[in-house]
Design an enzyme around this catalytic site. Structure first.
Site, PDB file in Angstrom:
ATOM      1  N   ARG A  47       0.863  -1.196   0.000  1.00  0.00           N
ATOM      2  CA  ARG A  47       0.000   0.000   0.000  1.00  0.00           C
ATOM      3  C   ARG A  47       0.886   1.228   0.000  1.00  0.00           C
ATOM      4  O   ARG A  47       2.112   1.132   0.109  1.00  0.00           O
ATOM      5  CB  ARG A  47      -1.037  -0.007   1.146  1.00  0.00           C
ATOM      6  N   ALA A  49       0.680   5.121  -2.248  1.00  0.00           N
ATOM      7  CA  ALA A  49       0.457   5.399  -3.676  1.00  0.00           C
ATOM      8  C   ALA A  49       1.621   4.968  -4.585  1.00  0.00           C
ATOM      9  O   ALA A  49       1.418   4.219  -5.548  1.00  0.00           O
ATOM     10  CB  ALA A  49       0.120   6.879  -3.848  1.00  0.00           C
ATOM     11  N   ARG A  86      -7.781   0.239  -6.430  1.00  0.00           N
ATOM     12  CA  ARG A  86      -7.692   1.354  -5.486  1.00  0.00           C
ATOM     13  C   ARG A  86      -7.838   2.641  -6.296  1.00  0.00           C
ATOM     14  O   ARG A  86      -6.886   3.106  -6.931  1.00  0.00           O
ATOM     15  CB  ARG A  86      -6.362   1.306  -4.718  1.00  0.00           C
ATOM     16  N   GLN A 184      -1.846   2.632  10.048  1.00  0.00           N
ATOM     17  CA  GLN A 184      -0.580   2.647   9.284  1.00  0.00           C
ATOM     18  C   GLN A 184       0.510   3.415  10.035  1.00  0.00           C
ATOM     19  O   GLN A 184       1.685   3.118   9.891  1.00  0.00           O
ATOM     20  CB  GLN A 184      -0.799   3.278   7.899  1.00  0.00           C
ATOM     21  N   ASP A 225      -2.091  10.945  -2.420  1.00  0.00           N
ATOM     22  CA  ASP A 225      -2.508   9.874  -3.336  1.00  0.00           C
ATOM     23  C   ASP A 225      -2.912  10.425  -4.691  1.00  0.00           C
ATOM     24  O   ASP A 225      -2.882   9.706  -5.691  1.00  0.00           O
ATOM     25  CB  ASP A 225      -3.657   9.078  -2.724  1.00  0.00           C
ATOM     26  N   ASN A 235      -5.270  12.637   0.473  1.00  0.00           N
ATOM     27  CA  ASN A 235      -4.342  11.784   1.241  1.00  0.00           C
ATOM     28  C   ASN A 235      -5.169  11.053   2.296  1.00  0.00           C
ATOM     29  O   ASN A 235      -6.396  11.252   2.398  1.00  0.00           O
ATOM     30  CB  ASN A 235      -3.223  12.631   1.869  1.00  0.00           C
TER      31      ASN A 235
HETATM   32  O1  MRU Z   1      -4.520   3.344   2.305  1.00  0.00           O
HETATM   33  P1  MRU Z   1      -3.042   3.529   2.198  1.00  0.00           P
HETATM   34  O2  MRU Z   1      -2.292   2.966   3.353  1.00  0.00           O
HETATM   35  O3  MRU Z   1      -2.515   3.046   0.866  1.00  0.00           O
HETATM   36  O4  MRU Z   1      -2.867   5.105   2.234  1.00  0.00           O
HETATM   37  C1  MRU Z   1      -1.590   5.650   2.060  1.00  0.00           C
HETATM   38  C2  MRU Z   1      -1.551   7.123   2.174  1.00  0.00           C
HETATM   39  O5  MRU Z   1      -2.532   7.786   2.323  1.00  0.00           O
HETATM   40  C3  MRU Z   1      -0.222   7.752   1.954  1.00  0.00           C
HETATM   41  O6  MRU Z   1      -0.085   8.899   2.724  1.00  0.00           O
HETATM   42  C4  MRU Z   1      -0.134   8.139   0.474  1.00  0.00           C
HETATM   43  O7  MRU Z   1      -0.337   6.991  -0.320  1.00  0.00           O
HETATM   44  C5  MRU Z   1       1.136   8.759   0.121  1.00  0.00           C
HETATM   45  S1  MRU Z   1       2.368   7.514   0.165  1.00  0.00           S
HETATM   46  C6  MRU Z   1       3.869   8.009  -0.237  1.00  0.00           C
END
Ligand code: MRU
Length: 331
Positions: A47, A49, A86, A184, A225, A235
């Site tokens: 996970r 982006a 996603r 996370q 994202d 985000n």
């Molecule tokens: O749902 P996730 O864990 O994939 O969400 C990730 C985020 O929101 C991060 O902040 C975003 O992807 C930027 S990652 C460099």
């Protein structure tokens, strides 16, 4: 430390660290079927982006080489399915489109996937160099979710400046929001920073206001994202609230993201598609017993949108840019 995502060309496998098991177990998954790649992205085994874009690119190269004979139309079908897994993180579609544009046989797909992987490392490193200038020795930042090395191949985005500043000999503390509902921040950000020897302090999301109020951090650093043409940035859910708090308390709010996260086709943040996730993430995930009454109605958007007026600057591979400059440069 191993990378988060890589291409084992000898065995023709997409390799990832299974992020659903962290911080308790470091397990490498080697994937070679369309179902396994799709499931890894859907269930957040990989996970963040940039990481899901790279994983999808390598996954497509692996699938292409597994087809005997190679079947381009079938690969296209897999690619279109993957893109929808996603919907908010534009890096997924960006990487898949790049794979499909330049490659029509397994070998060129493999070369392209490897190039996307290498580009992620180089780009995130540049973000780190640009952003490290914003950090002072003895300083502290607040971050949300995980936009560190686990969210990309090697450096991450929002944490890349911290890693580069640490290499430069600066001591920077990171306050990490736990990031409900999937934690996370607690499971991933706290784990990877401790692995790297960077001082980290974990807090619940609802403690951020108090932290900012007492002037404990110099700035907020988050990833993104998808960034719309006007600079609005989607985000992890909770980023909007943080940006409002940062503005209220006069704390700079930086969004760290490569240009592959910028989506010029979307004029403003209101048009960014927001992924809705299963209600069980709120009601049933962390305890053996239910965490909420059975059948309760659930609101669980995975992302929210930070308006550009709340963003001090974007930290990109091309420099630290105000939202207006980002728009100008991307043209
Ligand atoms: O749902 P996730 O864990 O994939 O969400 C990730 C985020 O929101 C991060 O902040 C975003 O992807 C930027 S990652 C460099």
């Amino acid at each position: 430390m191993t990378d988060t995502v890589w291409f084992d060309r000898d065995r023709n496998r997409l390799c990832i660290i299974d992020q659903t098991l962290l911080p308790n177990e470091v397990k490498i998954l080697s994937l070679h079927t369309a179902e396994a790649v799709e499931q890894a992205i859907r269930t957040l085994q990989v996970r963040g982006a940039p990481a899901i874009g790279v994983a999808a690119a390598i996954g497509l190269a692996v699938l292409a080489a597994e087809m005997r004979p190679f079947h381009e139309a079938l690969l296209l079908t897999c690619a279109e399915r993957l893109k929808r897994v996603r919907p908010t993180a534009v890096n997924l579609a960006w990487a898949i489109n790049r794979m499909l544009a330049g490659a029509h046989d397994p070998e060129s797909l493999a070369v392209q996937a490897q190039a996307i992987w290498a580009q992620d490392i180089a780009t995130c490193r540049k973000i780190g160099v640009q952003g490290s200038a914003l950090l002072r020795d003895g300083g502290a930042i607040l971050t949300h979710c995980n936009a560190g090395r686990l969210a990309a191949v090697r450096y991450g985005t929002a944490l890349a400046p911290v890693y580069v500043a640490t290499e430069q000999g600066k001591r920077v503390r990171v306050f990490a929001d736990e990031t409900r509902p999937l934690l996370q921040g607690a499971r991933l950000t706290a784990w990877e920073l401790r692995e790297a020897g960077v001082p980290v302090t974990l807090l619940c999301d609802n403690m951020a206001a108090g932290l900012l109020a007492r002037g404990a951090v110099d700035a907020v650093f988050v990833g993104a994202d998808r960034v719309a043409r006007n600079g609005d940035a989607a985000n992890k859910t909770g980023s909007l609230g943080l940006s409002i708090l940062a503005r209220h308390f006069g704390v700079p709010f930086y969004v760290c993201a490569p240009f592959s996260t910028y989506d010029a086709a979307i004029t403003a943040g209101t048009a960014i598609p927001i992924e809705q996730r299963a209600g069980e993430e709120l009601t049933a995930l962390w305890y053996a017993k239910p965490m909420a009454p059975a059948g309760v109605d659930i609101y669980n958007p995975a992302f929210d949108v930070v308006p550009h007026k709340n963003i001090t600057a974007f930290v990109t591979e091309h420099g630290v840019l105000a939202p207006d400059d980002l728009q100008r440069l991307s043209k």
